[in-house]
Design a protein around this motif. Structure first.
Motif, PDB file in Angstrom:
ATOM      1  N   VAL A 161      35.756  49.601  36.638  1.00 35.20           N
ATOM      2  CA  VAL A 161      35.509  50.881  35.932  1.00 35.20           C
ATOM      3  C   VAL A 161      33.952  50.938  35.621  1.00 35.20           C
ATOM      4  N   LEU A 162      33.382  49.858  35.224  1.00 41.11           N
ATOM      5  CA  LEU A 162      32.103  49.820  35.016  1.00 41.11           C
ATOM      6  C   LEU A 162      31.160  50.105  36.116  1.00 41.11           C
ATOM      7  N   GLY A 163      31.598  49.287  37.203  1.00 39.96           N
ATOM      8  CA  GLY A 163      31.069  49.238  38.491  1.00 39.96           C
ATOM      9  C   GLY A 163      31.009  50.872  39.233  1.00 39.96           C
ATOM     10  N   PHE A 164      32.225  51.412  38.994  1.00 43.26           N
ATOM     11  CA  PHE A 164      32.397  52.860  39.150  1.00 43.26           C
ATOM     12  C   PHE A 164      31.352  53.789  38.287  1.00 43.26           C
ATOM     13  N   ALA A 165      31.088  53.408  37.126  1.00 40.29           N
ATOM     14  CA  ALA A 165      30.318  54.311  36.269  1.00 40.29           C
ATOM     15  C   ALA A 165      28.774  54.078  36.739  1.00 40.29           C
ATOM     16  N   SER A 166      28.614  53.057  37.362  1.00 37.67           N
ATOM     17  CA  SER A 166      27.138  52.667  37.571  1.00 37.67           C
ATOM     18  C   SER A 166      26.522  53.540  38.700  1.00 37.67           C
ATOM     19  N   LEU A 167      27.676  54.127  39.722  1.00 36.39           N
ATOM     20  CA  LEU A 167      27.512  54.797  40.606  1.00 36.39           C
ATOM     21  C   LEU A 167      26.778  54.143  41.908  1.00 36.39           C
ATOM     22  N   LEU A 168      26.388  52.911  41.738  1.00 28.97           N
ATOM     23  CA  LEU A 168      26.034  51.828  42.801  1.00 28.97           C
ATOM     24  C   LEU A 168      27.164  51.736  43.922  1.00 28.97           C
ATOM     25  N   PRO A 169      26.913  51.673  45.116  1.00 24.47           N
ATOM     26  CA  PRO A 169      27.711  51.334  46.028  1.00 24.47           C
ATOM     27  C   PRO A 169      28.664  50.566  45.958  1.00 24.47           C
ATOM     28  N   GLY A 170      29.958  50.602  45.912  1.00 24.07           N
ATOM     29  CA  GLY A 170      30.898  49.725  45.690  1.00 24.07           C
ATOM     30  C   GLY A 170      30.795  49.072  44.147  1.00 24.07           C
ATOM     31  N   GLY A 171      29.858  49.678  43.281  1.00 24.58           N
ATOM     32  CA  GLY A 171      29.768  48.946  42.058  1.00 24.58           C
ATOM     33  C   GLY A 171      29.090  47.541  42.366  1.00 24.58           C
ATOM     34  N   ALA A 172      28.141  47.557  43.227  1.00 27.48           N
ATOM     35  CA  ALA A 172      27.508  46.380  43.836  1.00 27.48           C
ATOM     36  C   ALA A 172      26.713  45.660  42.436  1.00 27.48           C
ATOM     37  N   GLY A 173      27.337  44.283  42.192  1.00 28.37           N
ATOM     38  CA  GLY A 173      26.503  43.592  41.088  1.00 28.37           C
ATOM     39  C   GLY A 173      27.050  44.008  39.720  1.00 28.37           C
ATOM     40  N   VAL A 174      27.552  45.190  39.512  1.00 28.15           N
ATOM     41  CA  VAL A 174      27.956  45.335  38.023  1.00 28.15           C
ATOM     42  C   VAL A 174      29.398  44.894  38.007  1.00 28.15           C
ATOM     43  N   ARG A 175      30.151  45.086  38.975  1.00 25.69           N
ATOM     44  CA  ARG A 175      31.448  44.730  38.846  1.00 25.69           C
ATOM     45  C   ARG A 175      31.512  43.182  38.992  1.00 25.69           C
ATOM     46  N   GLU A 176      30.891  42.400  39.538  1.00 19.41           N
ATOM     47  CA  GLU A 176      30.779  41.032  39.442  1.00 19.41           C
ATOM     48  C   GLU A 176      30.311  40.437  38.171  1.00 19.41           C
ATOM     49  N   LEU A 177      29.307  41.079  37.757  1.00 19.29           N
ATOM     50  CA  LEU A 177      28.734  40.486  36.545  1.00 19.29           C
ATOM     51  C   LEU A 177      29.823  40.809  35.420  1.00 19.29           C
ATOM     52  N   VAL A 178      30.376  41.985  35.160  1.00 17.21           N
ATOM     53  CA  VAL A 178      31.381  42.073  34.214  1.00 17.21           C
ATOM     54  C   VAL A 178      32.475  41.236  34.291  1.00 17.21           C
ATOM     55  N   THR A 179      32.975  41.194  35.584  1.00 21.28           N
ATOM     56  CA  THR A 179      33.946  39.975  35.645  1.00 21.28           C
ATOM     57  C   THR A 179      34.078  38.720  35.487  1.00 21.28           C
ATOM     58  N   LEU A 180      32.606  38.201  35.671  1.00 20.28           N
ATOM     59  CA  LEU A 180      32.203  36.864  35.544  1.00 20.28           C
ATOM     60  C   LEU A 180      32.152  36.672  33.968  1.00 20.28           C
ATOM     61  N   LEU A 181      31.780  37.733  33.332  1.00 20.53           N
ATOM     62  CA  LEU A 181      31.649  37.451  31.717  1.00 20.53           C
ATOM     63  C   LEU A 181      32.961  37.070  31.177  1.00 20.53           C
ATOM     64  N   ILE A 182      34.104  37.861  31.656  1.00 14.25           N
ATOM     65  CA  ILE A 182      35.323  37.563  31.083  1.00 14.25           C
ATOM     66  C   ILE A 182      36.033  36.417  31.609  1.00 14.25           C
ATOM     67  N   LEU A 183      35.899  36.073  32.912  1.00  9.62           N
ATOM     68  CA  LEU A 183      36.396  34.961  33.546  1.00  9.62           C
ATOM     69  C   LEU A 183      36.048  33.565  33.198  1.00  9.62           C
ATOM     70  N   SER A 184      34.435  33.631  33.316  1.00  8.79           N
ATOM     71  CA  SER A 184      33.887  32.142  33.291  1.00  8.79           C
ATOM     72  C   SER A 184      34.415  31.448  32.168  1.00  8.79           C
ATOM     73  N   PRO A 185      34.533  31.828  30.881  1.00  6.88           N
ATOM     74  CA  PRO A 185      35.017  30.839  29.838  1.00  6.88           C
ATOM     75  C   PRO A 185      36.623  30.394  29.958  1.00  6.88           C
ATOM     76  N   VAL A 186      37.226  30.957  30.994  1.00  8.92           N
ATOM     77  CA  VAL A 186      38.638  30.674  30.968  1.00  8.92           C
ATOM     78  C   VAL A 186      38.758  29.789  32.281  1.00  8.92           C
ATOM     79  N   ILE A 187      38.028  29.964  33.480  1.00  2.32           N
ATOM     80  CA  ILE A 187      38.118  28.925  34.692  1.00  2.32           C
ATOM     81  C   ILE A 187      36.988  28.554  35.039  1.00  2.32           C
ATOM     82  N   GLY A 188      35.779  28.730  34.468  1.00  7.80           N
ATOM     83  CA  GLY A 188      34.492  27.972  34.771  1.00  7.80           C
ATOM     84  C   GLY A 188      33.799  28.921  35.657  1.00  7.80           C
ATOM     85  N   ALA A 189      32.561  28.689  35.556  1.00  8.73           N
ATOM     86  CA  ALA A 189      31.466  29.879  35.969  1.00  8.73           C
ATOM     87  C   ALA A 189      31.643  29.594  37.590  1.00  8.73           C
ATOM     88  N   THR A 190      31.786  28.507  38.222  1.00  8.97           N
ATOM     89  CA  THR A 190      31.799  28.351  39.593  1.00  8.97           C
ATOM     90  C   THR A 190      32.989  29.030  40.172  1.00  8.97           C
TER      91      THR A 190
END
Length: 365
Positions: A298-327
């Motif tokens: 959703v936030l990647g779409f709102a960024s209007l970047l191609p495919g939400g490049a970078g934004v989608r990954e950053l947001v997803t990482l912020l939520i997932l990393s504490p649960v399964i690890g950053a790598t």
């Protein structure tokens, strides 16, 4: 009148070249997005190999035999967990791809339903082909190519009348905004029940409320009437109802649940490189993965970047990393990007083939 006829002839002659240009633009966008994701995957695995080499170097200089053996064992363990073609769980990846494909189908029905509500005579097959074809346009800056592809796929099969293109564009706009709004609502609700800090959960709750507001019929009618000048305002007011909103929201919600399941299985298919005491099961991971991918998209779409490049990954990482690890989280989001591009490209190519074969006839599926 002769001048208008001459202009139309010139435009008709230019259409094939315009289509070729659009195809090349979309192809370049897809290739660039794929190349970037592959490069990120390669860089991350090389970083992991560097950590293994550092452990081996440390072991070679360790005088204590027991300590040296422990370091070598840890290095060997980590090396075996570096993602490769051999240790990925391919059955899970196949299931992940299947569920993502299924997750792309409900929006096809939503677009068809919106077109019907606005009085556009388009078959479910043609609407589905247009919807799937539009995914290829996400990788072009600004997202406008999504609308161009979908409107262009539907326009040839309807009787051209004043405002017909505006009606199609309005249906595309409605479906897209609704999908993103439901995704924001899903992410907000799920994050509120998570163990994240209270300020994050409060923001999630506000986002869940705010995400659904733009698609409420009174506001949606005003938005479309303002954006699409070719539509009679009163006509739109009569067609975009609460009943339509409820039906399309349920379909969009089902789509997000399938996409979340797809992402969950993809995470589970990648070996966990980091030493985490207890990795969550697929069942318990599902809600976190769904909220992460929904908010990221959703936030990647709102960024209007191609495919939400970078934004989608950053947001997803912020939520997932504490649960399964950053790598593990980083590898998962890169793998998701690659899989999504592959599936969307295949479906877009198939949709394009169907549209070409159907010519001016509606596709019946």
């Amino acid at each position: 009148m002769p001048r208008e006829t001459s202009w139309r002839r010139r435009f008709s002659a230019a259409v094939p070249w315009i289509r070729r240009a659009v195809f090349l633009l979309v192809l370049v966008g897809l290739i660039a997005a794929t190349k970037e994701s592959l490069l990120r995957w390669q860089n991350e695995t090389e970083t992991l190999r560097g950590q293994v080499d550092a452990l081996m170097d440390q072991a070679s200089m360790e005088p204590n035999v027991t300590r040296r053996a422990a370091l070598v064992a840890e290095a060997s363990r980590r090396e075996s967990l570096i993602p490769s073609l051999g240790n990925l769980r391919w059955p899970m990846i196949a299931c992940s791809g299947l569920f993502y494909t299924l997750g792309l189908l409900p929006p096809c029905w939503v677009l068809f339903r919106c077109l019907s509500a606005l009085g556009v005579p388009c078959s479910l097959g043609r609407a589905s082909a247009a919807q799937l074809l539009g995914h290829a346009g996400k990788y072009i800056p600004g997202k406008a190519m999504v609308v161009v592809l979908r409107v262009g796929a539907i326009t040839p099969v309807i009787e051209s009348t004043a405002g017909s293109t505006a009606l199609i564009a309005s249906a595309v706009f409605y479906e897209t905004l609704l999908m993103m709004s439901v995704g924001g609502w899903v992410a907000g609700v799920l994050l509120w029940t998570s163990e994240l800090p209270i300020w994050v959960r409060a923001m999630a709750a506000l986002m869940a409320i705010g995400a659904i507001v733009p698609v409420c019929p009174p506001l949606m009618r005003r938005l479309i009437a303002r954006v699409q000048k070719g539509i009679d305002h009163e006509d739109v007011l009569a067609r975009l109802s609460w009943s339509l909103l409820v039906q399309c929201t349920i379909a969009s919600l089902f789509s997000w649940l399938l996409i979340g399941l797809s992402f969950t299985l993809l995470i589970a298919a990648i070996p966990a490189f980091e030493s985490i005491a207890i990795l969550p099961s697929v069942g318990s991971l599902y809600w976190t993965a769904t909220s992460a991918i929904a908010l990221g998209m959703v936030l990647g779409f709102a960024s209007l970047l191609p495919g939400g490049a970078g934004v989608r990954e950053l947001v997803t990482l912020l939520i997932l990393s504490p649960v399964i690890g950053a790598t593990h989280a980083l590898l998962a989001v890169i793998a998701a990007r690659l899989m999504f591009i592959l599936i969307e490209s295949i479906l877009a190519a198939f949709a394009s083939l169907l549209i070409r074969r159907s010519a001016t006839l509606s596709i019946r599926m």
